[in-house]
Design a protein around this motif. Structure first.
Motif, PDB file in Angstrom:
ATOM      1  N   LEU A  37       0.955  -1.273   0.144  1.00 36.76           N
ATOM      2  CA  LEU A  37       0.176  -0.056  -0.019  1.00 36.76           C
ATOM      3  C   LEU A  37       0.804   1.120  -0.088  1.00 36.76           C
ATOM      4  N   VAL A  38       0.438   2.318  -0.478  1.00 33.52           N
ATOM      5  CA  VAL A  38       1.112   3.813  -0.513  1.00 33.52           C
ATOM      6  C   VAL A  38       0.127   4.699  -0.022  1.00 33.52           C
ATOM      7  N   ILE A  39       0.695   5.573   0.757  1.00 35.83           N
ATOM      8  CA  ILE A  39       0.101   6.544   1.429  1.00 35.83           C
ATOM      9  C   ILE A  39       0.778   7.734   1.698  1.00 35.83           C
ATOM     10  N   GLY A  40       0.461   9.012   1.814  1.00 34.71           N
ATOM     11  CA  GLY A  40       1.187  10.198   1.876  1.00 34.71           C
ATOM     12  C   GLY A  40       0.810  11.195   2.356  1.00 34.71           C
ATOM     13  N   ASP A  41       1.383  12.169   3.215  1.00 32.36           N
ATOM     14  CA  ASP A  41       0.918  13.421   3.700  1.00 32.36           C
ATOM     15  C   ASP A  41      -0.374  13.111   4.765  1.00 32.36           C
ATOM     16  N   LEU A  64      -5.251  -8.013   0.334  1.00 30.20           N
ATOM     17  CA  LEU A  64      -4.267  -8.400  -0.556  1.00 30.20           C
ATOM     18  C   LEU A  64      -3.118  -9.048  -0.134  1.00 30.20           C
ATOM     19  N   ASN A  65      -3.063  -9.390   1.388  1.00 25.15           N
ATOM     20  CA  ASN A  65      -1.919  -9.932   2.001  1.00 25.15           C
ATOM     21  C   ASN A  65      -0.813  -9.050   1.688  1.00 25.15           C
ATOM     22  N   ILE A  66      -0.783  -7.689   2.017  1.00 29.18           N
ATOM     23  CA  ILE A  66       0.349  -6.860   1.572  1.00 29.18           C
ATOM     24  C   ILE A  66       1.784  -7.395   2.400  1.00 29.18           C
ATOM     25  N   ASP A  67       2.684  -6.995   1.838  1.00 26.13           N
ATOM     26  CA  ASP A  67       4.094  -7.332   2.211  1.00 26.13           C
ATOM     27  C   ASP A  67       4.704  -6.048   2.974  1.00 26.13           C
ATOM     28  N   PHE A  68       4.393  -4.864   2.475  1.00 23.68           N
ATOM     29  CA  PHE A  68       5.046  -3.536   3.191  1.00 23.68           C
ATOM     30  C   PHE A  68       3.978  -2.555   2.979  1.00 23.68           C
ATOM     31  N   VAL A  69       4.335  -1.377   3.464  1.00 24.68           N
ATOM     32  CA  VAL A  69       3.674  -0.220   3.309  1.00 24.68           C
ATOM     33  C   VAL A  69       4.712   0.806   2.885  1.00 24.68           C
ATOM     34  N   ILE A  70       4.463   1.716   1.805  1.00 23.67           N
ATOM     35  CA  ILE A  70       5.344   3.059   1.464  1.00 23.67           C
ATOM     36  C   ILE A  70       4.803   4.282   1.865  1.00 23.67           C
ATOM     37  N   SER A  71       5.434   5.014   2.654  1.00 26.74           N
ATOM     38  CA  SER A  71       5.076   6.580   2.927  1.00 26.74           C
ATOM     39  C   SER A  71       5.792   7.449   2.254  1.00 26.74           C
ATOM     40  N   PHE A 273      -5.637   6.112  -0.608  1.00 31.25           N
ATOM     41  CA  PHE A 273      -4.609   5.417  -0.595  1.00 31.25           C
ATOM     42  C   PHE A 273      -4.519   4.762  -2.078  1.00 31.25           C
ATOM     43  N   MET A 274      -3.473   3.949  -2.081  1.00 31.12           N
ATOM     44  CA  MET A 274      -3.398   3.391  -3.300  1.00 31.12           C
ATOM     45  C   MET A 274      -2.788   1.985  -3.178  1.00 31.12           C
ATOM     46  N   SER A 275      -3.094   0.685  -3.747  1.00 28.50           N
ATOM     47  CA  SER A 275      -2.544  -0.375  -3.661  1.00 28.50           C
ATOM     48  C   SER A 275      -1.682  -0.755  -4.910  1.00 28.50           C
ATOM     49  N   VAL A 276      -0.773  -1.630  -4.583  1.00 28.52           N
ATOM     50  CA  VAL A 276       0.109  -2.082  -5.940  1.00 28.52           C
ATOM     51  C   VAL A 276       0.560  -3.612  -5.902  1.00 28.52           C
ATOM     52  N   GLN A 277       0.028  -4.200  -6.720  1.00 28.32           N
ATOM     53  CA  GLN A 277       0.235  -5.477  -6.867  1.00 28.32           C
ATOM     54  C   GLN A 277       1.247  -5.974  -7.959  1.00 28.32           C
TER      55      GLN A 277
END
Length: 308
Positions: A37-41, A64-71, A273-277
């Motif tokens: 997942l991606v999030i900012g601000d 989505l069983n995410i592996d990590f998060v990016i801020s 927010f945004m998800s990336v697979q």
């Protein structure tokens, strides 16, 4: 601040610039895929729908069983952290992102609001001891360290005070950084190359284009055929060609400068927010609003090249 992410089907590598190069590896799932997942601000002690966005991130993080998060930066408003004991770290991060699915590594970069505080506090290993998810480093080798590029923070700071320790002399810092970005991209044999930075390169939002990045960073990214540039800063969700931007808290500024529809694929002046697979052959990007509704989807693919 920013970083560049190399993604292939073996590992995610973030290479940090220091006297001895430090390497972080993110193991993929058994099928070779990665999702994040991606999030900012976002850092507003739960206000401006930060808590609601966090809840939906937890829901989709589990799905989505995410592996990590990016801020993408601006982690703590309005003026970063004062020191390592600043309660804002707990109030805006640890107490907000409580879903079990978000109990993964967070790769965080610095934004301009973070530079208004004590930058060393966010970079301190003390915070990693307080919350093991937190990882924020000053200069990644493939770093699109965007804040020092922007002239106005130096020439027109207004009432704001920025912590430029570790940045000066500025011209030399930027020159070295651009060389590192270019070299690292050239040397990478990763199938997917994703750059993450705080500031926009192109944007239809209030801040608009960051001319310094358009002039200095964008040619390097184009020459090295990156797949995505992901950023924050403009407190909105948008997809311009292959450039994506997101906002995790205060938004709805009512500002949009419409682009050519061939380039402006999506714009939403609100929180989300945004998800990336990612698999070996495809990237799937999805934008969500504060209620978890899907606003926009985007996909790109690459064929496998087999030796015969």
């Amino acid at each position: 601040m920013g970083l560049l992410v190399f993604i292939d089907t073996i590992a995610l590598c973030l290479v940090v610039s220091s006297a001895l190069l430090q390497r972080f590896e993110q193991a993929p799932k058994p099928d070779g895929s990665l999702s994040f997942l991606v999030i900012g601000d976002w850092g507003r002690k739960g206000a401006y729908n930060q808590s609601q966005v966090s809840f939906q991130m937890g829901v989709f993080g589990e799905k989505l069983n995410i592996d990590f998060v990016i801020s993408t930066g601006d982690n703590f408003y309005d003026n970063g952290l004062t020191d390592i004991d600043d309660p804002a770290f707990d109030d805006s991060f640890t107490k907000i992102y409580t879903s079990s699915s978000l109990n993964k590594q967070w790769y965080s970069v610095l934004g301009n609001h973070d530079y208004r505080g004590n930058v060393e506090a966010q970079l301190s290993p003390v915070l990693r001891n307080l919350d093991k998810r937190w990882l924020c480093l000053r200069s990644f080798i493939l770093n699109a360290d965007t804040t020092p590029f922007v002239d106005k923070y130096f020439t027109e700071p207004g009432d704001h005070v920025y912590d430029w320790s570790g940045i000066r002399p500025r011209k030399q810092y930027i020159s070295n950084l651009l060389k590192e970005v270019d070299l690292a991209l050239q040397e990478s044999n990763a199938r997917w190359k994703i750059v993450v930075g705080h500031h926009t390169i192109r944007s239809a939002g209030q801040h608009g284009n960051t001319d310094e990045l358009v002039k200095q960073l964008l040619p390097i990214l184009q020459a090295n055929n990156i797949d995505l540039f992901i950023n924050g800063h403009d407190h909105c969700l948008q997809h311009i060609s292959s450039v994506d931007s997101g906002g995790g808290s205060k938004a709805w500024r009512g500002v949009v400068n419409w682009w050519n529809p061939e380039e402006m694929k999506f714009y939403y002046d609100g929180q989300g927010f945004m998800s990336v697979q990612i698999t070996e052959t495809e990237i799937d990007v999805v934008f969500y609003d504060v209620f978890g509704h899907v606003l926009h989807k985007w996909n790109t693919s690459k064929q496998l090249h087999r030796a015969w």
